[in-house]
Design a protein around this motif. Structure first.
Motif, PDB file in Angstrom:
ATOM      1  N   TYR A   1       8.051 -22.890  17.655  1.00  0.00           N
ATOM      2  CA  TYR A   1       8.798 -23.969  17.019  1.00  0.00           C
ATOM      3  C   TYR A   1       9.756 -23.428  15.954  1.00  0.00           C
ATOM      4  O   TYR A   1       9.658 -22.279  15.532  1.00  0.00           O
ATOM      5  CB  TYR A   1       7.839 -24.981  16.397  1.00  0.00           C
ATOM      6  N   GLU A   2      10.674 -24.292  15.538  1.00  0.00           N
ATOM      7  CA  GLU A   2      11.788 -23.829  14.705  1.00  0.00           C
ATOM      8  C   GLU A   2      11.341 -23.246  13.359  1.00  0.00           C
ATOM      9  O   GLU A   2      11.893 -22.236  12.910  1.00  0.00           O
ATOM     10  CB  GLU A   2      12.785 -24.960  14.460  1.00  0.00           C
ATOM     11  N   CYS A   3      10.374 -23.851  12.689  1.00  0.00           N
ATOM     12  CA  CYS A   3       9.963 -23.344  11.371  1.00  0.00           C
ATOM     13  C   CYS A   3       9.387 -21.938  11.468  1.00  0.00           C
ATOM     14  O   CYS A   3       9.598 -21.113  10.575  1.00  0.00           O
ATOM     15  CB  CYS A   3       8.945 -24.291  10.735  1.00  0.00           C
ATOM     16  N   ILE A   4       8.663 -21.656  12.556  1.00  0.00           N
ATOM     17  CA  ILE A   4       8.110 -20.313  12.735  1.00  0.00           C
ATOM     18  C   ILE A   4       9.220 -19.331  13.078  1.00  0.00           C
ATOM     19  O   ILE A   4       9.234 -18.192  12.584  1.00  0.00           O
ATOM     20  CB  ILE A   4       7.023 -20.316  13.818  1.00  0.00           C
ATOM     21  N   GLN A   5      10.161 -19.746  13.895  1.00  0.00           N
ATOM     22  CA  GLN A   5      11.313 -18.886  14.182  1.00  0.00           C
ATOM     23  C   GLN A   5      12.038 -18.528  12.888  1.00  0.00           C
ATOM     24  O   GLN A   5      12.419 -17.375  12.667  1.00  0.00           O
ATOM     25  CB  GLN A   5      12.285 -19.592  15.123  1.00  0.00           C
ATOM     26  N   HIS A   6      12.189 -19.532  12.033  1.00  0.00           N
ATOM     27  CA  HIS A   6      12.912 -19.302  10.780  1.00  0.00           C
ATOM     28  C   HIS A   6      12.120 -18.383   9.843  1.00  0.00           C
ATOM     29  O   HIS A   6      12.718 -17.570   9.122  1.00  0.00           O
ATOM     30  CB  HIS A   6      13.188 -20.629  10.082  1.00  0.00           C
ATOM     31  N   SER A   7      10.797 -18.499   9.835  1.00  0.00           N
ATOM     32  CA  SER A   7       9.999 -17.624   8.972  1.00  0.00           C
ATOM     33  C   SER A   7      10.199 -16.161   9.338  1.00  0.00           C
ATOM     34  O   SER A   7      10.170 -15.287   8.462  1.00  0.00           O
ATOM     35  CB  SER A   7       8.514 -17.988   9.079  1.00  0.00           C
TER      36      SER A   7
ATOM     37  N   LEU B   1      15.280 -27.779   8.577  1.00  0.00           N
ATOM     38  CA  LEU B   1      14.612 -27.426   9.827  1.00  0.00           C
ATOM     39  C   LEU B   1      13.858 -28.614  10.403  1.00  0.00           C
ATOM     40  O   LEU B   1      13.387 -29.488   9.672  1.00  0.00           O
ATOM     41  CB  LEU B   1      13.603 -26.290   9.579  1.00  0.00           C
ATOM     42  N   CYS B   2      13.735 -28.620  11.724  1.00  0.00           N
ATOM     43  CA  CYS B   2      12.857 -29.574  12.383  1.00  0.00           C
ATOM     44  C   CYS B   2      11.419 -29.107  12.186  1.00  0.00           C
ATOM     45  O   CYS B   2      11.106 -27.928  12.377  1.00  0.00           O
ATOM     46  CB  CYS B   2      13.168 -29.651  13.879  1.00  0.00           C
ATOM     47  N   TYR B   3      10.552 -30.027  11.790  1.00  0.00           N
ATOM     48  CA  TYR B   3       9.157 -29.691  11.488  1.00  0.00           C
ATOM     49  C   TYR B   3       8.229 -30.291  12.537  1.00  0.00           C
ATOM     50  O   TYR B   3       8.223 -31.501  12.744  1.00  0.00           O
ATOM     51  CB  TYR B   3       8.817 -30.204  10.086  1.00  0.00           C
ATOM     52  N   ARG B   4       7.489 -29.426  13.216  1.00  0.00           N
ATOM     53  CA  ARG B   4       6.521 -29.816  14.253  1.00  0.00           C
ATOM     54  C   ARG B   4       7.165 -30.555  15.420  1.00  0.00           C
ATOM     55  O   ARG B   4       6.495 -31.341  16.098  1.00  0.00           O
ATOM     56  CB  ARG B   4       5.403 -30.676  13.649  1.00  0.00           C
ATOM     57  N   ASN B   5       8.436 -30.319  15.660  1.00  0.00           N
ATOM     58  CA  ASN B   5       9.135 -30.962  16.771  1.00  0.00           C
ATOM     59  C   ASN B   5       9.403 -29.947  17.871  1.00  0.00           C
ATOM     60  O   ASN B   5       9.718 -28.784  17.605  1.00  0.00           O
ATOM     61  CB  ASN B   5      10.462 -31.574  16.306  1.00  0.00           C
TER      62      ASN B   5
END
Length: 286
Positions: free
Chosen positions: A199-205, A186-190
């Motif tokens: 952001y992507e990490c939150i979407q993935h969570s 995943l992209c982190y903080r991007n």
């Protein structure tokens, strides 16, 4: 139940299942199947799944799990807990408990459904007879969920992921993270992969863990725990030869996976009870 067993025996006898069977399958075929033995088999095969379903229901709806000192009553209690039978039926107050009554068919015509299964199984046995026969001898084992397996050395993670590309934006992000539940990069903080400011990490969570995620930040080795609107730094599961963390790889010493720490993290994840010093609001920007 006797009628359904007759359908199974009749249709399986039309295929190649019983041709030149091995010793184990011969013993199985010659076994005397009674209503009691079928009841026992249903419980043995369904109990691991029923346990997992009950734990999931407890987590989602906060309904207290039933307790019993008699292991032989566990299946009955959990079936009643899941609504597969009435509490009176589970306790055997009105009539003797029957496992078959807890099986709810998705089709009103159960015989038609069973015939379809038998035809599909016979077709498979015709194509791969040895594999098909072994299926009858395998008892499925349900394993507890586990986190992804990590390499022993942190340098393997660092070298591998610095060349990876995000599956969403196809870029090689400066900062990246890996989900320890499913392994996704995943992209982190991007901002490149954000959707409506998320952001992507939150979407993935949300998509992977219903709002909970364990993320390994690949450039620093730290573990982030996301729970709902909060995030915390758990620490690192990679330690140097002195048993110390080196967040950010600042000292440049080789770091190795601490099996003890990783097991502790997995236990906390399974128990949904993370031990973190401070929690922060992430604002959907991770």
């Amino acid at each position: 139940m006797e009628g359904l067993l007759n359908v199974v025996i009749t249709h399986l006898s039309l295929g190649r299942l019983y041709e030149t069977t091995g010793t184990q399958l011969q013993v199985l075929c010659q076994s005397v199947w009674t209503p009691q033995s079928v009841e026992s088999s249903i419980e043995d095969y369904c109990l691991p799944f029923v346990r997992i379903a009950s734990l999931l229901q407890q987590h989602l709806y906060s309904v207290t799990l039933p307790q019993s000192q008699d292991p032989s009553k566990e299946y009955q209690l959990l079936c009643a807990y899941l609504g597969l039978c009435s509490p009176a039926h589970a306790a055997g107050l009105k009539q003797e408990f029957s496992s078959i009554r807890c099986v709810h068919w998705i089709d009103d015509n159960a015989r038609s459904l069973v015939r379809g299964w038998c035809r599909s199984f016979n077709n498979f046995v015709d194509e791969r007879p040895l594999v098909g026969k072994k299926l009858l001898l395998v008892k499925p084992v349900w394993h507890a969920p586990k986190l992804v397996q990590l390499p022993k050395g942190y340098d393997q993670i660092f070298q591998y992921y610095r060349k990876c590309r995000c599956s969403t934006c196809a870029s090689n992000p400066k900062d990246s993270a890996t989900c320890l539940v499913c392994g996704q990069f995943l992209c982190y903080r991007n901002t490149c992969c954000h959707s409506d400011g998320v952001y992507e990490c939150i979407q993935h969570s949300v998509s992977c863990g219903a709002g909970t995620a364990l993320l390994l930040v690949t450039n620093t080795s730290e573990i982030l725990v996301v729970q709902g609107q909060r995030v915390a730094i758990w620490g690192s599961v990679y330690l140097d030869e002195y048993g110390e963390e080196d967040i950010g790889y600042k000292r440049g010493r080789p770091m190795y996976l601490s099996e003890e720490r990783y097991q502790a993290l997995e236990d906390q994840w399974l128990g949904h009870n993370f031990i973190c010093k401070r929690w922060f609001l992430h604002g959907n920007q991770i």
